[in-house]
Design a protein around this motif. Sequence first.
Motif, short mmCIF file in Angstrom:
data_model
loop_
_atom_site.label_atom_id
_atom_site.label_comp_id
_atom_site.label_asym_id
_atom_site.label_seq_id
_atom_site.Cartn_x
_atom_site.Cartn_y
_atom_site.Cartn_z
N PHE A 42 -18.31 86.35 40.16
CA PHE A 42 -17.37 85.64 41.00
C PHE A 42 -17.65 84.14 41.08
O PHE A 42 -16.79 83.37 41.47
N SER A 43 -18.85 83.72 40.67
CA SER A 43 -19.14 82.28 40.67
C SER A 43 -18.34 81.57 39.59
O SER A 43 -18.15 80.35 39.65
N SER A 44 -17.85 82.32 38.60
CA SER A 44 -17.01 81.71 37.57
C SER A 44 -15.74 81.14 38.18
O SER A 44 -15.20 80.14 37.69
N PHE A 45 -15.26 81.75 39.27
CA PHE A 45 -14.10 81.21 39.97
C PHE A 45 -14.45 79.88 40.63
O PHE A 45 -13.60 78.99 40.72
N GLU A 46 -15.69 79.77 41.11
CA GLU A 46 -16.13 78.50 41.70
C GLU A 46 -16.18 77.41 40.64
O GLU A 46 -15.84 76.25 40.90
N PHE A 47 -16.60 77.80 39.44
CA PHE A 47 -16.60 76.83 38.33
C PHE A 47 -15.17 76.34 38.07
O PHE A 47 -14.93 75.13 37.94
N MET A 48 -14.22 77.26 38.00
CA MET A 48 -12.84 76.88 37.74
C MET A 48 -12.28 76.02 38.87
O MET A 48 -11.53 75.07 38.62
N LEU B 214 -16.64 82.10 28.65
CA LEU B 214 -17.85 82.92 28.61
C LEU B 214 -17.83 83.89 27.42
O LEU B 214 -18.87 84.13 26.81
N PRO B 215 -16.67 84.47 27.05
CA PRO B 215 -16.65 85.30 25.83
C PRO B 215 -17.06 84.51 24.59
O PRO B 215 -17.71 85.05 23.70
N GLN B 216 -16.70 83.21 24.56
CA GLN B 216 -17.11 82.40 23.42
C GLN B 216 -18.62 82.21 23.42
O GLN B 216 -19.26 82.16 22.36
N MET B 217 -19.21 82.15 24.62
CA MET B 217 -20.66 82.06 24.71
C MET B 217 -21.29 83.28 24.04
O MET B 217 -22.27 83.19 23.29
N PHE B 218 -20.71 84.46 24.30
CA PHE B 218 -21.21 85.68 23.70
C PHE B 218 -21.02 85.64 22.18
O PHE B 218 -21.89 86.06 21.41
N LYS B 219 -19.88 85.13 21.75
CA LYS B 219 -19.60 85.02 20.31
C LYS B 219 -20.65 84.15 19.64
O LYS B 219 -21.12 84.45 18.53
#
Length: 230
Positions: free
Chosen positions: A147-153, A109-114
């Motif tokens: 917290f949905s990012s944990f679901e993605f992982m 997600l940080p790369q998305m911001f980049k």
Amino acid sequence: MSIGCLCIHGYTGSPEEVRPLVEFLQTNTDWELASPTLPGHGEDLDLRGHYYQEWIATAELALLDLKKRNDTLLLVGFSMGGMIAAYLAAKYEIKRLVLLSAAGKYISLPQMFKDIVEMGVDAVRKELASNELFLRYQRKLKDTYFFSSFEFMKCVKFTRPSLHKVNCPVLIIQGDLDGMVPKATANFLKAEIPAAEKEVVFLPKSKHLICHGDDREELCDKVLTFLSEN
């Protein structure tokens, strides 16, 4: 022989992510196309309270629905949808599988911001407000429930072992400029999948949203050719 093709979008995305490809296939084939919206996803994200099992189940039910009316099943998955597609290809009799920017490694997600910052540098300032890609990424970052990012992982971790059970022909397409899913992921997927027929294609002008990249015409042609074989 009737053919059904399921196209699965990615994490925090919607069918819009694969729309150019779906429309191309609709125009150039008589296949039945399906592109469901995974729970909590869509143009208006509402990921709170949704779990990766729901995302997989929704794609699986869509595949089973296509199976009711079609003799042959094809699968296309983008990003996280690629991993779900691989899981389904290992579980069901699938004729051919296409993985687009598949998230065999976690998305950053940080790369998305980049990427957003880079768009701001590259874009003419008066045009930035109308830059569709910029607005889409900006909205995703704002609306994504942390917290949905944990679901993605969890989804990637759960589906990754299925790669070893994929035996149908596979086409893996990755953008050279993809900053969210490392370029090396394409070769990782090829190494993990035991299918006898598999091909990796890198598109030089494409970032993560590969169906909307400058190479999309080449992508559509390659996917149609691959899926139409045999």
